[in-house]
Design an enzyme around this catalytic site. Sequence first.
Site, PDB file in Angstrom:
ATOM      1  CE  LYS A 240      -3.522   2.483   2.584  1.00  0.00           C
ATOM      2  NZ  LYS A 240      -4.557   2.413   3.621  1.00  0.00           N
ATOM      3  NE  ARG A 250      -5.731   9.697   3.078  1.00  0.00           N
ATOM      4  CZ  ARG A 250      -4.434   9.918   2.854  1.00  0.00           C
ATOM      5  NH1 ARG A 250      -3.995  11.146   2.678  1.00  0.00           N
ATOM      6  NH2 ARG A 250      -3.583   8.895   2.815  1.00  0.00           N
ATOM      7  CE  LYS A 262      -3.580   8.210   6.559  1.00  0.00           C
ATOM      8  NZ  LYS A 262      -4.752   7.313   6.462  1.00  0.00           N
ATOM      9  CD  GLU A 278       5.738  -4.025   3.654  1.00  0.00           C
ATOM     10  OE1 GLU A 278       5.198  -4.903   4.342  1.00  0.00           O
ATOM     11  OE2 GLU A 278       6.092  -2.921   4.115  1.00  0.00           O
ATOM     12  CE  LYS A 293      -5.933   1.994  -0.424  1.00  0.00           C
ATOM     13  NZ  LYS A 293      -6.412   2.010   0.917  1.00  0.00           N
ATOM     14  CB  SER A 319     -11.350   7.200  -3.618  1.00  0.00           C
ATOM     15  OG  SER A 319     -10.130   7.699  -3.097  1.00  0.00           O
ATOM     16  CE1 TYR A 358     -14.855   3.139  -2.748  1.00  0.00           C
ATOM     17  CE2 TYR A 358     -12.933   3.401  -4.176  1.00  0.00           C
ATOM     18  CZ  TYR A 358     -13.496   3.330  -2.910  1.00  0.00           C
ATOM     19  OH  TYR A 358     -12.687   3.432  -1.806  1.00  0.00           O
TER      20      TYR A 358
HETATM   21  N1  LIG Z   1      -6.853   2.642   6.196  1.00  0.00           N
HETATM   22  C1  LIG Z   1      -7.084   3.719   5.386  1.00  0.00           C
HETATM   23  C2  LIG Z   1      -7.573   3.472   4.018  1.00  0.00           C
HETATM   24  N2  LIG Z   1      -8.215   2.343   3.592  1.00  0.00           N
HETATM   25  C3  LIG Z   1      -8.525   2.530   2.253  1.00  0.00           C
HETATM   26  C4  LIG Z   1      -8.044   3.785   1.862  1.00  0.00           C
HETATM   27  C5  LIG Z   1      -8.136   4.444   0.526  1.00  0.00           C
HETATM   28  C6  LIG Z   1      -9.057   3.836  -0.446  1.00  0.00           C
HETATM   29  C7  LIG Z   1      -9.400   4.692  -1.594  1.00  0.00           C
HETATM   30  O1  LIG Z   1      -8.794   5.752  -1.843  1.00  0.00           O
HETATM   31  O2  LIG Z   1     -10.328   4.290  -2.304  1.00  0.00           O
HETATM   32  C8  LIG Z   1      -7.440   4.362   2.964  1.00  0.00           C
HETATM   33  C9  LIG Z   1      -6.889   5.732   2.928  1.00  0.00           C
HETATM   34  C10 LIG Z   1      -5.590   6.014   3.523  1.00  0.00           C
HETATM   35  O3  LIG Z   1      -4.729   5.154   3.652  1.00  0.00           O
HETATM   36  O4  LIG Z   1      -5.401   7.175   3.892  1.00  0.00           O
HETATM   37 MG   LIG Z   2       3.934  -5.100   5.787  1.00  0.00          MG
END
Ligand SMILES: NCc1[nH]cc(CCC(=O)O)c1CC(=O)O
Ligand SMILES: [Mg+2]
Length: 373
Positions: A240, A250, A262, A278, A293, A319, A358
């Site tokens: 991720k 968000r 993050k 990972e 992701k 998203s 989505y």
């Molecule tokens: N645990 C947070 C989380 N779980 C899924 C998404 C994003 C999913 C998306 O953008 O569709 C995020 C956002 C982030 O890490 O700040």
């Molecule tokens: Mg890990």
Amino acid sequence: FTLLPPPSPLSLPLKSMQPDNTDFDFSPTSGPEPALIINNAAGVWVPQRTRPRRNRKSQAIRSMVKENLVTPANFIYPLFIHEENYCQDIESMPGCERHSLEHMLVEVEEAMRYGVKTFVLFPKVADELKTNYGVEAYNPNGIVPRAVSLIKSKFPEATVCTDVALDPYSDQGHDGVVEDGKILNDVTINQLCKQVICQARAGADVVAPSDMMDGRVGAIRDALDSEGFTDVSILAYTAKYASAYYGPFRDALDSHPGFGDKKTYQQDPSNGREALIEALLDEAEGADMLMVKPGMPYLDIIRRLKDNSNLPIAAYHVSGEYSMLKAAVEKGWLNEKDVVLETLTCFKRAGADIILTYYAKQAAKWMAEDGLY
Ligand SMILES: NCc1[nH]cc(CCC(=O)O)c1CC(=O)O
Ligand SMILES: [Mg+2]
């Protein structure tokens, strides 16, 4: 081979294709095929044994030789939920909404009708329930446990996934417990294990840790097993990335980081090999499926995980990717159905077995209408 009788005069666009130039090789790279031009009764003929277009000449043949086919069974459909008794549009994600629990069931039923059987829940939590330790994440009467048991009691054949991370419950807007501006790894894992047990007790089939703390998959596996939940699966957000594509999500959860970013826990978009570290760890710690992701800009990572693991690989079409497509569609710049179905197919081709999108319900509906599977 035998040539047909002499050519009838044709008006040809290229000088090299005039009848007096029949043996002229105009191919700058001189491939394996002769580029001899023969202009005869049948017209212009460039002799060659291999013509890939033959495998594209009809819909029947194209379908027969298709290498990758996406079906609704591959989809995971994310649903935003909130405590209100109405549905609320999400401005930066046109077509998505925060569902009331009642309407969530309607959405699940409709998606199931089109063959989508797997769902993942994302709660928008009220500010007054948010704390640094994210304790609302393991409130057995919280919105997620209630939503899970509602879906499972009404649709036992549905697969319900839950997101494991503290951010929807954190007053810091981070995926972990914060101390002195740092995100604490092991303290957070302790919280995540409580969250997972709470979700499993409510009936979650799959838990999906999206937090990126080191070692959380193994700890979650052990916690589940020690509580008797040996059949609950772990879909690990393995690779991720710290991505700008999460902005609209968000917005949907009102979960923008309260400070900083993050980058101390999510991966650097510059790095590919790190994803393999990972993946090895999550696999060794007992993950059942590995996720990458975001999706579209990270197809190379999907492929690298696919080539380096025998576990199913999931892609999260996030998203921002959804909103980009929607925006271009709203402007009339892209054909929505064509561009979405192409995008989802490309995830498959890159190596994704599972696609979290989505667009899941809409894509499944298009597929059903067109008899695409
Ligand atoms: N645990 C947070 C989380 N779980 C899924 C998404 C994003 C999913 C998306 O953008 O569709 C995020 C956002 C982030 O890490 O700040
Ligand atoms: Mg890990």
